[in-house]
Design a protein around this motif. Structure first.
Motif: not given
Length: 163
Positions: A39-68
């Motif tokens: 926020e301070r750097a002028g990169r405000p958080l998006p007001s919404r995130i497309p569902l396809r990006d949320a689903a992609l981040l969910g799958l990626a989170t699953n795999r990254l946590s299993r990798l770790i």
């Protein structure tokens, strides 16, 4: 005077609760700090995130946590905090070791659901800072998660007698 120990219910005597609290505080400080810096750097958080990006981040989170928490290649990261035990089926299983912060970090590094919170934080911050790069990394991790699921399905079919 009421002490921390007096607040504990039965069965928590052997848990590193104070160290869990420190890990939670670190997580909250990192997330709040990262979002505030954006926020301070002028990169405000998006007001919404497309569902396809949320689903992609969910799958990626699953795999990254299993990798770790599960993959052999990450065992070098877990080794200072875990002991490896042989299971009856001939495989191995990692258990947190030690006391205090060593045990708390060992618990974090052997729990896919616990590590998912940290993985999600990293991917979310990456997405807000550099969406294209994070989508690319998330696509890679998401494809691996889908492959893991398909391989598990094959293994179940084969073990059930199907060919």
């Amino acid at each position: 005077m009421l002490t921390f120990d007096a607040l504990l219910g039965q069965g928590h005597e052997d848990e590193p609760l104070a160290h869990y609290a420190k890990l939670m505080g670190t997580y909250l400080a990192l997330s709040a700090g990262a979002f505030a810096l954006m926020e301070r750097a002028g990169r405000p958080l998006p007001s919404r995130i497309p569902l396809r990006d949320a689903a992609l981040l969910g799958l990626a989170t699953n795999r990254l946590s299993r990798l770790i928490t599960r993959d052999k290649v990450a065992r070098a990261v877990r080794a200072p905090f875990t002991d490896v035990e042989q299971d009856p089926a001939g495989g191995t299983h990692e258990e947190p070791r030690g006391e205090g912060m060593t045990r708390a970090v060992g618990e974090l590094l052997t729990c896919p659901r616990c590590a998912a919170m940290w993985a999600s934080l990293a991917l979310t911050i990456g997405y807000f800072v550099s969406p294209r790069v994070t989508r690319g990394a998330s696509f890679l991790l998401g494809a691996a998660a889908i492959s893991d699921f398909v391989n598990t399905c094959y293994a179940h079919v084969i073990s059930a007698g199907g060919k």
